[in-house]
Design a protein around this motif. Structure first.
Motif, PDB file in Angstrom:
ATOM      1  N   SER A 267       0.827  -1.215   0.000  1.00  0.00           N
ATOM      2  CA  SER A 267       0.000   0.000   0.000  1.00  0.00           C
ATOM      3  C   SER A 267       0.855   1.257   0.000  1.00  0.00           C
ATOM      4  O   SER A 267       0.471   2.280  -0.568  1.00  0.00           O
ATOM      5  CB  SER A 267      -0.924   0.019   1.216  1.00  0.00           C
TER       6      SER A 267
ATOM      7  N   ASP B  77       1.639   1.709  -3.574  1.00  0.00           N
ATOM      8  CA  ASP B  77       0.467   1.851  -4.451  1.00  0.00           C
ATOM      9  C   ASP B  77      -0.165   3.232  -4.239  1.00  0.00           C
ATOM     10  O   ASP B  77      -1.179   3.376  -3.568  1.00  0.00           O
ATOM     11  CB  ASP B  77      -0.525   0.732  -4.131  1.00  0.00           C
ATOM     12  N   THR B  78       0.442   4.259  -4.824  1.00  0.00           N
ATOM     13  CA  THR B  78       0.036   5.640  -4.522  1.00  0.00           C
ATOM     14  C   THR B  78      -1.377   5.969  -4.982  1.00  0.00           C
ATOM     15  O   THR B  78      -2.041   6.807  -4.398  1.00  0.00           O
ATOM     16  CB  THR B  78       1.027   6.638  -5.160  1.00  0.00           C
ATOM     17  N   ASN B  79      -1.857   5.338  -6.052  1.00  0.00           N
ATOM     18  CA  ASN B  79      -3.222   5.651  -6.509  1.00  0.00           C
ATOM     19  C   ASN B  79      -4.258   4.650  -5.986  1.00  0.00           C
ATOM     20  O   ASN B  79      -5.420   4.691  -6.376  1.00  0.00           O
ATOM     21  CB  ASN B  79      -3.279   5.727  -8.038  1.00  0.00           C
ATOM     22  N   LYS B  80      -3.813   3.740  -5.112  1.00  0.00           N
ATOM     23  CA  LYS B  80      -4.709   2.804  -4.412  1.00  0.00           C
ATOM     24  C   LYS B  80      -5.579   1.964  -5.348  1.00  0.00           C
ATOM     25  O   LYS B  80      -6.730   1.649  -5.033  1.00  0.00           O
ATOM     26  CB  LYS B  80      -5.618   3.568  -3.430  1.00  0.00           C
ATOM     27  N   ASP B  81      -4.993   1.554  -6.511  1.00  0.00           N
ATOM     28  CA  ASP B  81      -5.769   0.718  -7.432  1.00  0.00           C
ATOM     29  C   ASP B  81      -5.400  -0.755  -7.313  1.00  0.00           C
ATOM     30  O   ASP B  81      -5.805  -1.584  -8.140  1.00  0.00           O
ATOM     31  CB  ASP B  81      -5.572   1.198  -8.881  1.00  0.00           C
TER      32      ASP B  81
ATOM     33  N   SER C 210       2.240   0.058 -10.885  1.00  0.00           N
ATOM     34  CA  SER C 210       2.765   0.454 -12.193  1.00  0.00           C
ATOM     35  C   SER C 210       4.291   0.483 -12.112  1.00  0.00           C
ATOM     36  O   SER C 210       4.859   0.497 -11.019  1.00  0.00           O
ATOM     37  CB  SER C 210       2.244   1.842 -12.561  1.00  0.00           C
TER      38      SER C 210
ATOM     39  N   GLU D  30       5.406   3.213  -9.850  1.00  0.00           N
ATOM     40  CA  GLU D  30       5.204   2.949  -8.426  1.00  0.00           C
ATOM     41  C   GLU D  30       6.214   1.929  -7.892  1.00  0.00           C
ATOM     42  O   GLU D  30       6.606   1.972  -6.721  1.00  0.00           O
ATOM     43  CB  GLU D  30       3.770   2.452  -8.182  1.00  0.00           C
TER      44      GLU D  30
ATOM     45  N   ARG E 101       4.016   5.777   3.898  1.00  0.00           N
ATOM     46  CA  ARG E 101       4.862   5.908   2.710  1.00  0.00           C
ATOM     47  C   ARG E 101       6.321   5.842   3.146  1.00  0.00           C
ATOM     48  O   ARG E 101       6.685   6.324   4.213  1.00  0.00           O
ATOM     49  CB  ARG E 101       4.600   7.236   1.989  1.00  0.00           C
TER      50      ARG E 101
ATOM     51  N   PRO F 207       7.732  10.621  -3.925  1.00  0.00           N
ATOM     52  CA  PRO F 207       7.362  10.614  -5.346  1.00  0.00           C
ATOM     53  C   PRO F 207       8.434  11.327  -6.162  1.00  0.00           C
ATOM     54  O   PRO F 207       9.142  12.190  -5.627  1.00  0.00           O
ATOM     55  CB  PRO F 207       6.034  11.381  -5.373  1.00  0.00           C
TER      56      PRO F 207
END
Length: 497
Positions: free
Chosen positions: A17, A20-24, A28, A31, A145, A149
């Motif tokens: 998590s 997974d910065t966009n929480k999908d 990617s 990420e 985190r 980024p």
């Protein structure tokens, strides 16, 4: 989410998590990049750094980092020997004893991010280098985190500079006000002195440990550079060390955003970047393009004699720093004086003291509703409050630890008494106090209680002291005005001529 938890377990999902910065629930390549860099030891240049091809003949600036680690004995938890705190939780802090890069050579043109957005700015008029994206309505960024980024645009140079201290700087803090603000301190025909203030923080731990956030109160400093950014005459960035505490720390004790979090404060003696001299070219050409001089193979720079800069306009550093502070904290449009100075001024001007007593300094990243942050982003910034405070009060904010030291100092009995009267009324995390110039407390309210009653419906509030006014839509502003006015009312018998 359940499948991920089943596959990875609590701690595995926590790490996933954090990436997974966009929480999908899908990583990617961007990420996954921090893990790839960690495993391979290779950090490819980010796109933001490749947007502009640097001039190989441009000037370079040498910068040194000076760092003295946090004094562990200044943390409040040191009083009981860090009882109940695992050694692992503090490992990132204890092991950070030197700067990540003691020296770095940067291109002068990279500092163009510090130039003003237009030429005709008045001295002291602030602008944002990195705008804050958070406010009281947006909340705050995740604690879960580990890796910053990728920096973009003007963030790049600030990220490079802060990386000299530690490899994981976050150029945007989790809490408002975040970002970087600047103003002109001086101007000449060809040069600017730009004062700046940056709110950034560091992540000191890595998996499998849980996050440990290290948040200096501010980074400030100045840069003297040419108006086309081809030459930097002087540069300095530092964490102010003039108060007894200047760093907030938070660390998690579990694998979720809602896990227990410890908070503490401490003193950092030195965290500073400084240029070793003006920027210099690597090569000098004559009018025909022939090389006249170049940097010595040993790395010794070309020797120059630089002309003296004649400043046409200039404001004092203190004024520039205050303008930047007000840009970050609009509630400081009125002055908040040091504790004892506030009482001296109140005595001279025959006003009351409006005092805010905090466990930790603002910004106060306390995971509690009554933190100083909530107050300053609501009531203390509102125009009616600012007007009444300016007219009838001398304001001050202090740390509990500072007043405890003042109370125990017997060299000045009056100051000791002032601190004692304040501390008797204090409750965690923030207490607002109204008192006479002699220290007598007339009225006080705890921030948690204040926020509780302002979240209630008007008809549910029993006390007439904190009744709501129909003149203001915001109940917080109305209630704080009532609090201040009640203090003035109670003071009348004492302030009669």
């Amino acid at each position: 989410q359940e499948l991920a938890l089943k596959s990875l377990g609590n701690e595995g999902l926590f790490l996933f998590s954090s990436l997974d910065t966009n929480k999908d629930l899908y990583l990617s390549p961007e990420e996954f990049k921090p893990i790839a860099e960690k495993l391979t030891g290779v950090a490819p240049a980010s796109e933001s750094e490749e947007e502009e091809t640097p001039d190989p003949d441009g000037e370079t600036l040498s910068i040194v980092a000076k760092f003295q680690p946090l004094l562990m004995e200044t943390m409040t938890k040191s009083k009981d020997g860090f009882l109940g705190i695992s050694h692992v939780a503090l490992s990132g802090l204890r092991n950070w004893t030197a700067p990540a890069a003691p020296m770095s050579v940067l291109l002068a043109r990279q500092f163009k991010a510090f130039l003003p957005p237009k030429d005709n700015l008045d001295l002291g008029d602030p602008w944002w280098i990195i705008p804050s994206e958070l406010n009281i309505f947006t909340g705050y960024l995740s604690n879960n985190r580990f890796y910053p980024p990728p920096p973009k645009g003007k963030e790049v140079i600030i990220h490079k500079l802060l990386s000299m201290f530690h490899p994981r700087p976050f150029v945007r803090t989790r809490f408002a006000p975040q970002g970087a603000v600047a103003c002109l301190q001086a101007s000449s025909s060809f040069y600017y002195t730009v004062a700046f203030r940056i709110h950034a923080e560091f992540q000191l731990n890595e998996p499998p440990n849980f996050p440990f956030w290290f948040s200096p109160g501010q980074f400030t400093g100045y840069i003297v550079l040419s108006k086309d950014s081809s030459h930097v005459r002087d540069f300095r960035l530092f964490v102010p060390n003039n108060r007894s505490l200047n760093v907030d720390m938070e660390w998690l004790y579990g694998a979720s955003e809602s896990s227990n979090m410890e908070v503490d404060i401490g003193y950092l003696p030195q965290m500073e970047l400084e240029s070793t001299g003006p920027s210099v070219p690597t090569v000098i050409h004559d009018e025909d393009g022939k090389v006249l001089a170049s940097r010595d193979p040993s790395g010794e720079p070309i020797q120059f004699v630089f002309e003296e800069i004649t400043w046409q306009q200039e404001i004092p550093w203190q004024e520039a720093a205050h303008r930047l502070e007000v840009a970050m904290y609009p509630f400081k449009k009125i002055s908040y004086l040091p504790f004892t100075e506030a009482f001296e001024r109140a005595q001279a001007e025959k006003k009351l003291v409006h005092s805010i007593l905090l466990w930790a300094k603002p910004p106060v990243p306390l995971p509690v509703p009554g933190s100083g942050r909530t107050l300053r982003e609501t009531v203390l910034e509102s125009s009616p409050i600012l007007a009444l405070l300016n007219e009838s009060f001398i304001s001050s904010w202090s740390l509990v630890k500072e007043l405890e030291e003042l109370q125990s100092n017997r060299e000045n009995e009056f100051h000791s008494k002032l601190a004692k009267l304040h501390l008797e009324k204090y409750n965690f995390p923030v207490e607002m106090i109204i008192c006479l110039p002699n220290g007598t407390v007339l009225h006080h309210i705890n921030a948690n209680y204040f926020l509780d009653i302002t979240s209630m419906k008007p008809e549910d509030v029993e006390s007439s002291i904190f009744s709501f006014s129909t003149n203001f839509e915001d109940p917080s502003t109305a209630t704080y005005l009532q609090f201040l006015k009640e203090g003035l009312h109670r003071a009348k018998p004492y302030l009669q001529p």
